[in-house]
Structure formats: structure tokens, C-alpha cells
Design a protein around this motif. Structure first.
Motif, PDB file in Angstrom:
ATOM      1  N   SER A   1      -5.543   4.020  -1.509  1.00 41.59           N
ATOM      2  CA  SER A   1      -5.319   5.031  -2.546  1.00 41.59           C
ATOM      3  C   SER A   1      -4.370   4.606  -3.645  1.00 41.59           C
ATOM      4  N   GLY A   2      -3.744   3.467  -3.512  1.00 42.31           N
ATOM      5  CA  GLY A   2      -2.826   3.018  -4.553  1.00 42.31           C
ATOM      6  C   GLY A   2      -1.776   2.084  -4.008  1.00 42.31           C
ATOM      7  N   GLN A   3      -0.958   1.555  -4.907  1.00 36.50           N
ATOM      8  CA  GLN A   3       0.052   0.569  -4.541  1.00 36.50           C
ATOM      9  C   GLN A   3       1.418   0.997  -5.080  1.00 36.50           C
ATOM     10  N   GLN A   4       2.461   0.471  -4.474  1.00 37.25           N
ATOM     11  CA  GLN A   4       3.810   0.639  -4.990  1.00 37.25           C
ATOM     12  C   GLN A   4       4.485  -0.726  -5.027  1.00 37.25           C
TER      13      GLN A   4
ATOM     14  N   ALA B   1       0.822  -1.208   0.000  1.00 38.81           N
ATOM     15  CA  ALA B   1       0.000   0.000   0.000  1.00 38.81           C
ATOM     16  C   ALA B   1       0.862   1.266   0.000  1.00 38.81           C
ATOM     17  N   THR B   2       0.443   2.231  -0.811  1.00 40.12           N
ATOM     18  CA  THR B   2       1.057   3.552  -0.799  1.00 40.12           C
ATOM     19  C   THR B   2       0.310   4.411   0.216  1.00 40.12           C
TER      20      THR B   2
ATOM     21  N   LEU C   1     -16.553   8.266   1.319  1.00 42.18           N
ATOM     22  CA  LEU C   1     -15.495   7.965   0.363  1.00 42.18           C
ATOM     23  C   LEU C   1     -14.876   9.276  -0.100  1.00 42.18           C
ATOM     24  N   VAL C   2     -13.561   9.411   0.067  1.00 44.88           N
ATOM     25  CA  VAL C   2     -12.849  10.622  -0.327  1.00 44.88           C
ATOM     26  C   VAL C   2     -11.947  10.294  -1.506  1.00 44.88           C
ATOM     27  N   VAL C   3     -12.176  10.977  -2.625  1.00 43.75           N
ATOM     28  CA  VAL C   3     -11.437  10.727  -3.863  1.00 43.75           C
ATOM     29  C   VAL C   3     -10.757  12.016  -4.296  1.00 43.75           C
TER      30      VAL C   3
ATOM     31  N   GLN D   1     -10.798  -1.266  -5.575  1.00 47.06           N
ATOM     32  CA  GLN D   1     -10.941  -1.873  -4.254  1.00 47.06           C
ATOM     33  C   GLN D   1     -11.530  -0.903  -3.230  1.00 47.06           C
ATOM     34  N   SER D   2     -11.208   0.386  -3.347  1.00 47.41           N
ATOM     35  CA  SER D   2     -11.754   1.354  -2.391  1.00 47.41           C
ATOM     36  C   SER D   2     -13.262   1.483  -2.563  1.00 47.41           C
TER      37      SER D   2
END
Length: 483
Positions: free
Chosen positions: A267-270, A146-147, A203-205, A186-187
Motif C-alpha cells: 500500500s505504500g512506502q515510508q 513498507a508502510t 485487489l483491494v484499493v 507494484q500491487s
């Protein structure tokens, strides 16, 4: 001396799938599994359970009532959370046995447990437990982590991720208020899962649309559905600060202050590459992805990569597609290239969202707008949708004037199944006119494609005066001569 045809650095579903493919070809393969795998939850199982809850909630539309549930203000009061989580973990365990290391070992794959790294000298090798694994080629399929965004006070206040959010549910009284940060598949799935269980969810985008890279109309429809179900959606919004006040977590989101019990970062992956010593062997990366070519080779020609370690959404079907391409290229003649425009992806919300190929905006950017035609059909026109009370939905086909299908965007019941029909059509270069020949079983949601193909034929006829004149002349001639 080369010991293996391919060495797979795995620990993910894609890594195990790659090992299975290699074994099917009869190749000598090694799969490096991490020493420990963190316990996770099967989000797909959670989605199915929440869908079942939704059916219970809506059953009174069909004259079906549950007197016990009627006495409850919220459905979560009827749930035994610890029993539920244990059941889902059991499902996860059963799923894991399908391609478990023991199964792969029985098929001839060497399973090595441990955390390793590459070495360049004297020969390229992957070293695990002081053992050199020398392969003709290597495949990185070790996933991502996870980022975590840099938000003031976030670390001090505490947060959850997709890997451990379920632990907050595995208690007698779960938190009631949740904030999910991130605009990825996924979120959005997690947001709806929590809402269907009766929790209050925001949900915050950060981006302007709920999720990028999808058709704007479809994205708007998805956001509308989430909001209609009670989810608070904040797009084009950034969390700037998090604080803990009187046992509650507070987030500053733009000019809004939001109180919550739990925060989940999705929020994203690394890429999970920090310990692999890739720089020494010449493998390059940029921000949140490894650099690969269309054959999925990294900047070292003997090292391939697949799955979310090379960026993009963490979707199993795409990772498996990449794994198959990479394994074939690593073992054989390096001639296969990825083509993401013929690979579908989807979000398992209710209703489903699915997409393949180009969106309307992408097609207009690539072609002259006069060449593009958009076919649109609403689910409410389908008998199956009316019978099952699943009338919310849109199917959009992006095509060229000659009927070549460029893409499809669907939101609605069974969208993740329906998209496979269009995917096959794109892959086999089947034009929209041929969809009339599907003759789908009635009633079914697949009827939507036959309807759209008929609409396309009607549209072509209406826009072709010559064809209209020809047909009018033909039928007049046959009527006059009784032929």
C-alpha cells in the motif's frame, strides 16, 4: 579535512547508480552499503514469465496446441514452483552483478559496509563502524520500507509484503487464494502475476480509481482488463478487520467478508531513515517523505536525497533520474532541477500502462479548456496489433491548439517503449506535427504516432475555413492553367 567529494548512503539500485555516475566524473566517492541486504525477488522476471504463460494460453488462437497443457485444468499444475523461484533468484543475482559493489570498487568507489548515522559536531560527518566519513556533500539513496496500515487483527493474523511474498510461492503447494491490499504500480503488477499463475486474486484499493495520478479513461481500461482476466477488483474500499478462522484468513472489506489463504500489503512506502540521526543535522521530513527542493537538497544544504526515500512511487527510472540530478548538483554548480513532467513512468502489466507529462484533467486545470486538444487512437487500428492479436489499447495525446505536446497516456502492447518517443518529443519541444516525419518501420506499434499526427493535421484543416478556401482556390487555379 574533506575526505570525499560525495558520500552516498545507499543499499539501493539508485545509490549504486549514483556511485557509478560519481566515478565516471572522476570524483572521489564513498558508498555505504548496509551490513545485510534482505533477499528479494525480481518482479520484472516474474512479469516476463507470466507473459510467456499468457502466450501459451493464447497460442490456440493461431492454431498452435500443446496436448500436455490441454490435459491440465490450471497452468499452475505444470509449474515446479521451487525450481521457478530458484531460477528467478538466479536472475536477480546476475542483475545484481551489473552494478555490484565489487564492480564499483574496481572503478574507484570506496565501499563501506555497515549501518551508520550522521553527526553534527565538530564537523558534519557520517559515522560507520566508528569511522567518520567526511564529504563535501552527502546523498541519501537508502530507499524505503513498507508502510503497514493499522488494521485490527492484521499483525496477529500475519501478512506478507513485496519483499517476502515470494517465500509463500517457494513451497510444493503454494496458497491458492490471495488478497493484495494497495493501489500502487507494484500491487497491480503483483496482482496480475499471481492471477496469470492460476491463483485466485482479489485487489483491494482504498481510493476511487485503481491507481491515482493517471488518466481516468486509462485507469478504467486497466481495471477492466484485470477484471476480464478473472481478478476481483474492489476500489473505494477499506479493510477494517482481519481474523484467522479455522486456518483461513478473513478480511472485512466494507460490507464484504473475504476468505483468503494469504494477504500481501503493497500500500505504500515510508523513508528508511529511522537510524540516521537526521534531526540532529537539521534534515526534516513529513509523513512518508524527506523534504527536498527542486535541486534535491534536503533542509541541510550539503545533504541530498533521491529515490523513494523522498516519496512517490518506487520506480527505478525515476530514482536514477533523481540520482543523476543530485550527483551533478552535489559535485558541480547546483544548477540542475528536477522536472517530473518530462519523465515517463509505467506499470508492467499486460497490456503495459505508461504515462508522461500531464493528463487531460491536469491540463484542463492548468490551461483554459479551449486551449486543450485530446488526440486519441485505438490499438485495434494498427496492423501490428492485429497480427500479434494485441488489439486492446488506447493512446491519448494531450496537446495545445498549436501542437505543443503536454502529455501522453498509453495502455497497450509496448506502451512502456512507445512512451519514450513522446518523452523525447516533450523534452526537445517537438510539436505533434513533426511526428508525421517519423516514418516508422511497418508494421510497428510506433505507427500510432504518425496516424495521430495525420489526424491532427486533418482536424486543423477541418476547423480552418480559411485554409480550406485557400487550398480549394490554389488547386482550382492550377487545374485551370494546367500548372
Amino acid at each position: 579535512m574533506i575526505e570525499y567529494d560525495i558520500v552516498i548512503i545507499g543499499g539501493t539500485a539508485a545509490g549504486r547508480y549514483a556511485a557509478l555516475k560519481a566515478s565516471q566524473y572522476g570524483a572521489k566517492a564513498a558508498l555505504v552499503e548496509p551490513s545485510t541486504n534482505p533477499e528479494s525477488i525480481c518482479i520484472d522476471a516474474l512479469i516476463e514469465i507470466t507473459n510467456s504463460l499468457q502466450k501459451l494460453k493464447n497460442s490456440n488462437k493461431f492454431g498452435i496446441y500443446d496436448s500436455h497443457l490441454e490435459t491440465q485444468n490450471k497452468y499452475e499444475h505444470t509449474l515446479q514452483w521451487q525450481a521457478l523461484i530458484q531460477q528467478i533468484l538466479q536472475i536477480e543475482s546476475h542483475l545484481g552483478k551489473i552494478d555490484a559493489p565489487a564492480v564499483l570498487s574496481a572503478k574507484g568507489v570506496d565501499i563501506i559496509y555497515g549501518d551508520g548515522k550522521f553527526q553534527a559536531e565538530p564537523n558534519l560527518a557520517f559515522v560507520v563502524n566508528n569511522r567518520q566519513l567526511i564529504g563535501r556533500n552527502y546523498l541519501l539513496a537508502n530507499g524505503s520500507i513498507a508502510t503497514i496500515p493499522e488494521i485490527e487483527g492484521l499483525s496477529k493474523t500475519g501478512f506478507l509484503t513485496l519483499g517476502n511474498f515470494w517465500q509463500a510461492l517457494n513451497v510444493v503447494t503454494p496458497p491458492q487464494d490471495w488478497v493484495i491490499i494497495g493501489g500502487v504500480p507494484q500491487s497491480i503488477e503483483l496482482t496480475q502475476i499471481l492471477q496469470n499463475f492460476g491463483f485466485n486474486v482479489t485487489l483491494v484499493v482504498q481510493q476511487a480509481t485503481i491507481i491515482p495520478f493517471i488518466d481516468e479513461e486509462i485507469a478504467f481500461q486497466l481495471q477492466t482488463q484485470l477484471e476480464a482476466s478473472g481478478i476481483r477488483v474492489l476500489t473505494d474500499s477499506e479493510v477494517t478487520q482481519v481474523r484467522l478462522i479455522d486456518g483461513k484468513k478473513w478480511l472485512q472489506v466494507g460490507d464484504k467478508a473475504i476468505e483468503t489463504d494469504e494477504i500481501v500489503i503493497v500500500s505504500g512506502q515510508q523513508p528508511n531513515i529511522e537510524s540516521l540521526n537526521l534531526a540532529e543535522v537539521g534534515v526534516k521530513w513529513h509523513k512518508n517523505r524527506l523534504l527536498v527542493n527542486r535541486k534535491l537538497q534536503t533542509t541541510h544544504h550539503k545533504i541530498y536525497a533521491c529515490g523513494d526515500v523522498i516519496g512517490g512511487y518506487a520506480l527505478n527510472n525515476i530514482a536514477n533520474y533523481e540520482a543523476q540530478i543530485a550527483v551533478n548538483n552535489a559535485l558541480f554548480f547546483k544548477h540542475l532541477q528536477v522536472n517530473y513532467e518530462s519523465i515517463p513512468w509505467g506499470i508492467l502489466t499486460n497490456p503495459n500502462l505508461a504515462q508522461v507529462g500531464l493528463t487531460e484533467a491536469q491540463a484542463i486545470n492548468r490551461y483554459d479548456s479551449s486551449q486543450i486538444l485530446i488526440l486519441k487512437q485505438y490499438f485495434k487500428t494498427l496492423v501490428s496489433a492485429q497480427i500479434s492479436d494485441e488489439t486492446t489499447g488506447i493512446c491519448k495525446l494531450v496537446i495545445l491548439q498549436d501542437g505543443t505536446i503536454l502529455g501522453a497516456n498509453i495502455i497497450g502492447k509496448n506502451a512502456t517503449e512507445l512512451i519514450n518517443i513522446v518523452t523525447l518529443a516533450i523534452h526537445k519541444k517537438i510539436k505533434v506535427s513533426s511526428l508525421q516525419n517519423l516514418a516508422p518501420i511497418q508494421p510497428s506499434f510506433a505507427e500510432i504516432f504518425a496516424i495521430m499526427a495525420n489526424n491532427w493535421q486533418q482536424l486543423r484543416l477541418e476547423n480552418s475555413p480559411r485554409w480550406q478556401e485557400f487550398l480549394e482556390t490554389l488547386f482550382q487555379f492550377r487545374r485551370e492553367r494546367n500548372w
